[in-house]
Design a protein around this motif. Structure first.
Motif, PDB file in Angstrom:
ATOM      1  N   ILE A  57      61.835  40.154  34.791  1.00  0.00           N
ATOM      2  CA  ILE A  57      61.506  39.648  33.462  1.00  0.00           C
ATOM      3  C   ILE A  57      60.732  38.350  33.645  1.00  0.00           C
ATOM      4  N   LEU A  58      59.526  38.308  33.051  1.00  0.00           N
ATOM      5  CA  LEU A  58      58.707  37.097  33.061  1.00  0.00           C
ATOM      6  C   LEU A  58      58.594  36.575  31.639  1.00  0.00           C
ATOM      7  N   GLY A  59      58.684  35.252  31.493  1.00  0.00           N
ATOM      8  CA  GLY A  59      58.463  34.608  30.210  1.00  0.00           C
ATOM      9  C   GLY A  59      57.083  33.982  30.196  1.00  0.00           C
ATOM     10  N   SER A  60      56.505  33.834  29.021  1.00  0.00           N
ATOM     11  CA  SER A  60      55.158  33.264  28.863  1.00  0.00           C
ATOM     12  C   SER A  60      54.159  33.966  29.776  1.00  0.00           C
ATOM     13  N   ALA A  61      54.269  35.273  29.841  1.00  0.00           N
ATOM     14  CA  ALA A  61      53.455  36.059  30.776  1.00  0.00           C
ATOM     15  C   ALA A  61      52.029  36.257  30.270  1.00  0.00           C
ATOM     16  N   GLN A  62      51.111  36.281  31.237  1.00  0.00           N
ATOM     17  CA  GLN A  62      49.713  36.608  30.980  1.00  0.00           C
ATOM     18  C   GLN A  62      49.320  37.748  31.899  1.00  0.00           C
ATOM     19  N   GLU A  63      48.480  38.637  31.391  1.00  0.00           N
ATOM     20  CA  GLU A  63      48.041  39.798  32.150  1.00  0.00           C
ATOM     21  C   GLU A  63      46.582  39.621  32.556  1.00  0.00           C
ATOM     22  N   PHE A  64      46.294  39.863  33.824  1.00  0.00           N
ATOM     23  CA  PHE A  64      44.938  39.824  34.344  1.00  0.00           C
ATOM     24  C   PHE A  64      44.606  41.228  34.836  1.00  0.00           C
ATOM     25  N   LEU A  65      43.499  41.773  34.356  1.00  0.00           N
ATOM     26  CA  LEU A  65      43.101  43.110  34.765  1.00  0.00           C
ATOM     27  C   LEU A  65      42.361  43.063  36.088  1.00  0.00           C
ATOM     28  N   LYS A  66      42.456  44.155  36.844  1.00  0.00           N
ATOM     29  CA  LYS A  66      41.733  44.264  38.113  1.00  0.00           C
ATOM     30  C   LYS A  66      40.245  44.344  37.787  1.00  0.00           C
ATOM     31  N   SER A  67      39.480  43.469  38.389  1.00  0.00           N
ATOM     32  CA  SER A  67      38.057  43.393  38.116  1.00  0.00           C
ATOM     33  C   SER A  67      37.275  44.231  39.113  1.00  0.00           C
ATOM     34  N   THR A  68      36.325  45.019  38.619  1.00  0.00           N
ATOM     35  CA  THR A  68      35.463  45.785  39.513  1.00  0.00           C
ATOM     36  C   THR A  68      34.390  44.888  40.106  1.00  0.00           C
ATOM     37  N   ASP A  69      34.003  43.867  39.369  1.00  0.00           N
ATOM     38  CA  ASP A  69      33.018  42.899  39.846  1.00  0.00           C
ATOM     39  C   ASP A  69      33.767  41.654  40.297  1.00  0.00           C
ATOM     40  N   THR A  70      33.637  41.295  41.566  1.00  0.00           N
ATOM     41  CA  THR A  70      34.412  40.179  42.108  1.00  0.00           C
ATOM     42  C   THR A  70      33.999  38.844  41.509  1.00  0.00           C
ATOM     43  N   PHE A  71      32.810  38.762  40.904  1.00  0.00           N
ATOM     44  CA  PHE A  71      32.342  37.486  40.364  1.00  0.00           C
ATOM     45  C   PHE A  71      32.708  37.300  38.894  1.00  0.00           C
ATOM     46  N   SER A  72      33.128  38.343  38.236  1.00  0.00           N
ATOM     47  CA  SER A  72      33.464  38.207  36.816  1.00  0.00           C
ATOM     48  C   SER A  72      34.934  37.861  36.651  1.00  0.00           C
ATOM     49  N   GLN A  73      35.184  36.868  35.847  1.00  0.00           N
ATOM     50  CA  GLN A  73      36.549  36.458  35.538  1.00  0.00           C
ATOM     51  C   GLN A  73      36.831  36.821  34.091  1.00  0.00           C
ATOM     52  N   SER A  74      37.692  37.765  33.853  1.00  0.00           N
ATOM     53  CA  SER A  74      38.026  38.142  32.487  1.00  0.00           C
ATOM     54  C   SER A  74      39.092  37.194  31.952  1.00  0.00           C
ATOM     55  N   GLU A  75      39.127  37.083  30.651  1.00  0.00           N
ATOM     56  CA  GLU A  75      40.133  36.261  29.990  1.00  0.00           C
ATOM     57  C   GLU A  75      41.489  36.953  30.108  1.00  0.00           C
ATOM     58  N   PRO A  76      42.535  36.183  30.361  1.00  0.00           N
ATOM     59  CA  PRO A  76      43.867  36.812  30.431  1.00  0.00           C
ATOM     60  C   PRO A  76      44.337  37.238  29.046  1.00  0.00           C
ATOM     61  N   ARG A  77      45.165  38.257  29.027  1.00  0.00           N
ATOM     62  CA  ARG A  77      45.790  38.703  27.788  1.00  0.00           C
ATOM     63  C   ARG A  77      47.194  38.125  27.746  1.00  0.00           C
ATOM     64  N   VAL A  78      47.538  37.453  26.672  1.00  0.00           N
ATOM     65  CA  VAL A  78      48.854  36.833  26.534  1.00  0.00           C
ATOM     66  C   VAL A  78      49.855  37.903  26.126  1.00  0.00           C
ATOM     67  N   LEU A  79      50.917  38.029  26.930  1.00  0.00           N
ATOM     68  CA  LEU A  79      51.956  39.025  26.657  1.00  0.00           C
ATOM     69  C   LEU A  79      53.226  38.393  26.098  1.00  0.00           C
ATOM     70  N   GLY A  80      53.511  37.168  26.499  1.00  0.00           N
ATOM     71  CA  GLY A  80      54.777  36.548  26.113  1.00  0.00           C
ATOM     72  C   GLY A  80      55.872  36.988  27.065  1.00  0.00           C
ATOM     73  N   LEU A  81      56.925  37.610  26.536  1.00  0.00           N
ATOM     74  CA  LEU A  81      58.025  38.104  27.359  1.00  0.00           C
ATOM     75  C   LEU A  81      57.676  39.495  27.875  1.00  0.00           C
ATOM     76  N   ALA A  82      57.759  39.688  29.198  1.00  0.00           N
ATOM     77  CA  ALA A  82      57.364  40.976  29.779  1.00  0.00           C
ATOM     78  C   ALA A  82      58.401  41.443  30.791  1.00  0.00           C
ATOM     79  N   MET A  83      58.648  42.761  30.784  1.00  0.00           N
ATOM     80  CA  MET A  83      59.520  43.371  31.774  1.00  0.00           C
ATOM     81  C   MET A  83      58.660  44.244  32.677  1.00  0.00           C
TER      82      MET A  83
END
Length: 109
Positions: A57-83
Motif C-alpha cells: 500500500i502506497l500513500g500519495s502515489a503517482q504513476e509513471f508510464l513506461k516511455s517508448t521514447d527515452t527522451f520524453s518525460q510524461s507527466e505523472p498521474r496522481v493516484l493517491g492511495l494505491a494497492m
C-alpha cells in the motif's frame, strides 16, 4: 530428544529472523518508495504497509508510464492511495532522499 532440541532451536531462529525483518520493514514506513510493475508502470509514493502476500500500500502515489521514447518525460498521474498486488511487483527501491533517513537500511543493526 535430539530432534526436539533442533526444532526448538530452528523455531527460535525463525522468530529472530522474522523480528529482524519486521524491524527493517518498520524502519521503511513513511519512506518514499519506487515500485516497478510487470506491465512497465512505475509507482512512487509513501510506503504505508504490506502483507504476507507482498501486496504493498502506497500513500500519495503517482504513476509513471513506461516511455517508448527515452527522451520524453510524461507527466505523472496522481493516484493517491494505491494497492499494488505482490505478484505484479518487479522491484522496489527506496528513494535516495528518504534513504538518508533510514540510517543504513541495508546494514545489520
Amino acid at each position: 530428544m535430539y530432534t526436539k532440541k533442533c526444532l526448538i532451536y530452528e523455531e527460535q531462529s525463525e522468530v529472530s529472523s522474522s523480528s529482524q525483518a519486521r524491524q527493517k520493514l518498520e524502519g521503511l514506513l513513511n519512506k518514499n518508495m519506487r515500485i516497478r510493475m510487470t506491465d512497465g508502470r512505475t509507482l512512487v509514493g509513501l510506503f504505508l504497509c504490506t502483507d504476507r502476500d507482498c501486496n504493498v500500500i502506497l500513500g500519495s502515489a503517482q504513476e509513471f508510464l513506461k516511455s517508448t521514447d527515452t527522451f520524453s518525460q510524461s507527466e505523472p498521474r496522481v493516484l493517491g492511495l494505491a494497492m499494488i498486488p505482490g505478484h505484479h511487483v518487479v522491484s522496489i527501491e527506496v528513494e535516495a532522499d528518504s534513504l538518508d533517513d533510514t540510517q543504513g537500511f541495508g546494514a545489520n543493526h
